[in-house]
Scaffold this active site. Structure first.
Site, PDB file in Angstrom:
ATOM      1  NE  ARG A  12      -0.944  -0.292   4.914  1.00 20.86           N
ATOM      2  CZ  ARG A  12      -0.777   0.709   5.779  1.00 20.86           C
ATOM      3  NH1 ARG A  12      -1.117   1.941   5.452  1.00 20.86           N
ATOM      4  NH2 ARG A  12      -0.276   0.483   6.981  1.00 20.86           N
ATOM      5  N   GLY A  84       8.095   1.648   6.583  1.00 23.18           N
ATOM      6  CA  GLY A  84       8.408   2.641   7.605  1.00 23.18           C
ATOM      7  C   GLY A  84       7.187   2.976   8.431  1.00 23.18           C
ATOM      8  CD  GLN A 141       8.349  18.642  10.736  1.00 20.43           C
ATOM      9  OE1 GLN A 141       8.453  19.640  11.455  1.00 20.43           O
ATOM     10  NE2 GLN A 141       7.925  18.723   9.478  1.00 20.43           N
ATOM     11  N   GLY A 143       8.929  17.203  16.748  1.00 18.80           N
ATOM     12  CA  GLY A 143       8.141  16.051  17.202  1.00 18.80           C
ATOM     13  C   GLY A 143       8.534  14.735  16.548  1.00 18.80           C
ATOM     14  CD  GLN A 144       8.236  13.252  11.790  1.00 18.00           C
ATOM     15  OE1 GLN A 144       9.015  13.734  10.974  1.00 18.00           O
ATOM     16  NE2 GLN A 144       7.213  12.489  11.440  1.00 18.00           N
ATOM     17  CE1 TYR A 147       9.189   8.283   9.117  1.00 20.43           C
ATOM     18  CE2 TYR A 147       9.866  10.522   8.596  1.00 20.43           C
ATOM     19  CZ  TYR A 147       9.327   9.314   8.199  1.00 20.43           C
ATOM     20  OH  TYR A 147       8.934   9.131   6.885  1.00 20.43           O
ATOM     21  N   PRO A 177      11.650  11.390  -0.043  1.00 21.69           N
ATOM     22  CG  PRO A 177      10.123   9.625  -0.055  1.00 21.69           C
ATOM     23  CD  PRO A 177      11.442  10.045   0.520  1.00 21.69           C
ATOM     24  N   GLY A 178       9.347  14.136  -0.128  1.00 21.59           N
ATOM     25  CA  GLY A 178       8.675  15.157   0.676  1.00 21.59           C
ATOM     26  C   GLY A 178       7.344  14.582   1.118  1.00 21.59           C
ATOM     27  CB  ILE A 180       4.023  11.050  -0.590  1.00 19.32           C
ATOM     28  CG1 ILE A 180       5.507  11.403  -0.878  1.00 19.32           C
ATOM     29  CG2 ILE A 180       3.402  10.316  -1.766  1.00 19.32           C
ATOM     30  CD1 ILE A 180       5.742  12.397  -1.996  1.00 19.32           C
TER      31      ILE A 180
HETATM   32  P1  NDP Z   1       2.101   3.743   4.709  1.00 17.92           P
HETATM   33  O1  NDP Z   1       1.890   3.888   6.182  1.00 17.92           O
HETATM   34  O2  NDP Z   1       1.018   4.186   3.788  1.00 17.92           O
HETATM   35  O3  NDP Z   1       2.494   2.214   4.372  1.00 17.92           O
HETATM   36  C1  NDP Z   1       3.495   1.605   5.106  1.00 17.92           C
HETATM   37  C2  NDP Z   1       3.822   0.252   4.529  1.00 17.92           C
HETATM   38  O4  NDP Z   1       4.913  -0.287   5.301  1.00 17.92           O
HETATM   39  C3  NDP Z   1       2.686  -0.746   4.668  1.00 17.92           C
HETATM   40  O5  NDP Z   1       2.718  -1.654   3.589  1.00 17.92           O
HETATM   41  C4  NDP Z   1       3.011  -1.482   5.969  1.00 17.92           C
HETATM   42  O6  NDP Z   1       2.491  -2.809   6.037  1.00 17.92           O
HETATM   43  C5  NDP Z   1       4.526  -1.538   5.861  1.00 17.92           C
HETATM   44  N1  NDP Z   1       5.186  -1.732   7.139  1.00 17.92           N
HETATM   45  C6  NDP Z   1       5.116  -0.950   8.239  1.00 17.92           C
HETATM   46  N2  NDP Z   1       5.843  -1.497   9.235  1.00 17.92           N
HETATM   47  C7  NDP Z   1       6.377  -2.639   8.747  1.00 17.92           C
HETATM   48  C8  NDP Z   1       7.187  -3.660   9.282  1.00 17.92           C
HETATM   49  N3  NDP Z   1       7.625  -3.620  10.546  1.00 17.92           N
HETATM   50  N4  NDP Z   1       7.543  -4.702   8.485  1.00 17.92           N
HETATM   51  C9  NDP Z   1       7.104  -4.773   7.200  1.00 17.92           C
HETATM   52  N5  NDP Z   1       6.320  -3.840   6.636  1.00 17.92           N
HETATM   53  C10 NDP Z   1       5.967  -2.792   7.404  1.00 17.92           C
HETATM   54  O7  NDP Z   1       3.469   4.513   4.409  1.00 17.92           O
HETATM   55  P2  NDP Z   1       3.874   5.428   3.144  1.00 17.92           P
HETATM   56  O8  NDP Z   1       3.551   4.721   1.894  1.00 17.92           O
HETATM   57  O9  NDP Z   1       3.385   6.789   3.375  1.00 17.92           O
HETATM   58  O10 NDP Z   1       5.460   5.477   3.358  1.00 17.92           O
HETATM   59  C11 NDP Z   1       6.349   4.561   2.737  1.00 17.92           C
HETATM   60  C12 NDP Z   1       7.774   4.966   3.086  1.00 17.92           C
HETATM   61  O11 NDP Z   1       8.015   6.293   2.631  1.00 17.92           O
HETATM   62  C13 NDP Z   1       8.064   4.967   4.575  1.00 17.92           C
HETATM   63  O12 NDP Z   1       9.385   4.530   4.809  1.00 17.92           O
HETATM   64  C14 NDP Z   1       7.934   6.421   4.953  1.00 17.92           C
HETATM   65  O13 NDP Z   1       8.673   6.733   6.106  1.00 17.92           O
HETATM   66  C15 NDP Z   1       8.486   7.076   3.709  1.00 17.92           C
HETATM   67  N6  NDP Z   1       8.057   8.450   3.540  1.00 17.92           N
HETATM   68  C16 NDP Z   1       6.734   8.747   3.412  1.00 17.92           C
HETATM   69  C17 NDP Z   1       6.349  10.066   3.231  1.00 17.92           C
HETATM   70  C18 NDP Z   1       4.929  10.437   3.069  1.00 17.92           C
HETATM   71  O14 NDP Z   1       4.684  11.644   2.987  1.00 17.92           O
HETATM   72  N7  NDP Z   1       3.984   9.519   2.988  1.00 17.92           N
HETATM   73  C19 NDP Z   1       7.336  11.151   3.210  1.00 17.92           C
HETATM   74  C20 NDP Z   1       8.696  10.722   3.312  1.00 17.92           C
HETATM   75  C21 NDP Z   1       9.022   9.418   3.478  1.00 17.92           C
HETATM   76  P3  NDP Z   1       0.943  -3.065   6.538  1.00 17.92           P
HETATM   77  O15 NDP Z   1       0.079  -2.624   5.368  1.00 17.92           O
HETATM   78  O16 NDP Z   1       0.873  -4.518   6.795  1.00 17.92           O
HETATM   79  O17 NDP Z   1       0.738  -2.204   7.737  1.00 17.92           O
END
Ligand code: NDP
Length: 240
Positions: A12, A84, A141, A143-144, A147, A177-178, A180
């Site tokens: 996802r 993440g 950032q 509060g992070q 992270y 990424p910024g 998203i």
């Molecule tokens: P989402 O929260 O939408 O999705 C996270 C995904 O990571 C899910 O598939 C989840 O699985 C999986 N996941 C979480 N923890 C684990 C774990 N311990 N082991 C295996 N899988 C795990 O995140 P985003 O798509 O928004 O973010 C993706 C990456 O991009 C992250 O690393 C995030 O930090 C980084 N990022 C995102 C930004 C944003 O604005 N969205 C900005 C900058 C960086 P499940 O579906 O089973 O929970």
């Protein structure tokens, strides 16, 4: 032979877009996830991409999970460390568990997965690793601290491992990424999000596909000269 790719958190959000982009490039993709079966099953059905459940923060689970992928699909050529989590709070309010979980999953996950995949890439003389960092690892950032530390660590991890892979045909790069438009950002309170968007020069959140495009570029056959770099995809929010 099609390249085999693992995308952590690939079912996802940004990871889903990455899994689809790599499939579009002709790769056989394994999408890892943590526990959201419903989303993972719907993704597998929709995309025709197998999903595999394990916690990237668990070293042994990563070794077992990657071995299973290799057995079912073939040796892993491409690893995208995308999984993440966030556990935000000021330092005063942040528990040790919130600190530790974010470091263990976001940064530790990159180590655990690289341990499972990097040696085989080196042995076969070709590989691509892309680690998903963050603008907040570059700029910090409020509060992070957890992270930002984990994501900043990913950028250092990338540059160090790139040096180990360079002569062996294995590139290691990061994307920062910024903001998203995914579930992760949907969790940010609306008033805070409005202030964030106001600071993005292009005037909007990014789309997951826009990150996936960067990953596809770094994973291409022709990408062998790009290593140890960080691609900042942030709508101009942080330029350096
Ligand atoms: P989402 O929260 O939408 O999705 C996270 C995904 O990571 C899910 O598939 C989840 O699985 C999986 N996941 C979480 N923890 C684990 C774990 N311990 N082991 C295996 N899988 C795990 O995140 P985003 O798509 O928004 O973010 C993706 C990456 O991009 C992250 O690393 C995030 O930090 C980084 N990022 C995102 C930004 C944003 O604005 N969205 C900005 C900058 C960086 P499940 O579906 O089973 O929970």
């Amino acid at each position: 032979m099609a390249r085999i790719a693992i995308v952590t958190g690939g079912t996802r959000g940004i990871g889903e877009a990455i899994s689809l982009a790599l499939k579009d490039m002709g790769m056989t993709v394994a999408a890892n996830y943590a526990g959201n079966e419903e989303k993972a099953n719907a993704f597998t059905e929709r995309a025709g991409i197998k999903s595999y459940k394990w916690d990237v923060g668990d070293y042994d689970a990563c070794q077992t999970g990657c071995a299973k992928v290799a057995e079912e699909l073939g040796p892993v050529d491409v690893l995208v460390n995308n999984a993440g989590i966030t556990r935000d709070g000021t330092l005063a309010r942040m528990s040790f568990d919130d600190w530790n979980d974010v470091i263990r999953i976001n940064l530790g996950g990159c180590f655990n997965m690289a341990k499972a995949c990097f040696p085989g890439m080196v042995e076969r003389g070709w590989g691509r690793i892309v680690n998903i960092g963050s603008i907040n690892g570059q700029a910090g950032q409020y509060g992070q601290v957890n992270y930002a530390a984990a994501k900043s660590g990913i950028h250092g991890f990338t540059k160090a491992l790139a040096q180990e892979g360079a002569k062996k045909g294995v590139t290691v790069n990061a994307i920062a990424p910024g903001y998203i438009d995914t579930d992760m950002v949907a969790a940010v309170p609306e008033a805070v999000l409005e202030k964030i968007v106001a600071k993005i020069p292009v005037g909007r959140l990014g789309q997951a596909d826009e990150i996936a495009r960067g990953v596809a570029f770094l994973c291409a056959e022709e990408g062998g000269f790009v290593t140890g770099s960080t691609l900042s995809l942030n709508g101009g929010q942080h330029m350096y």
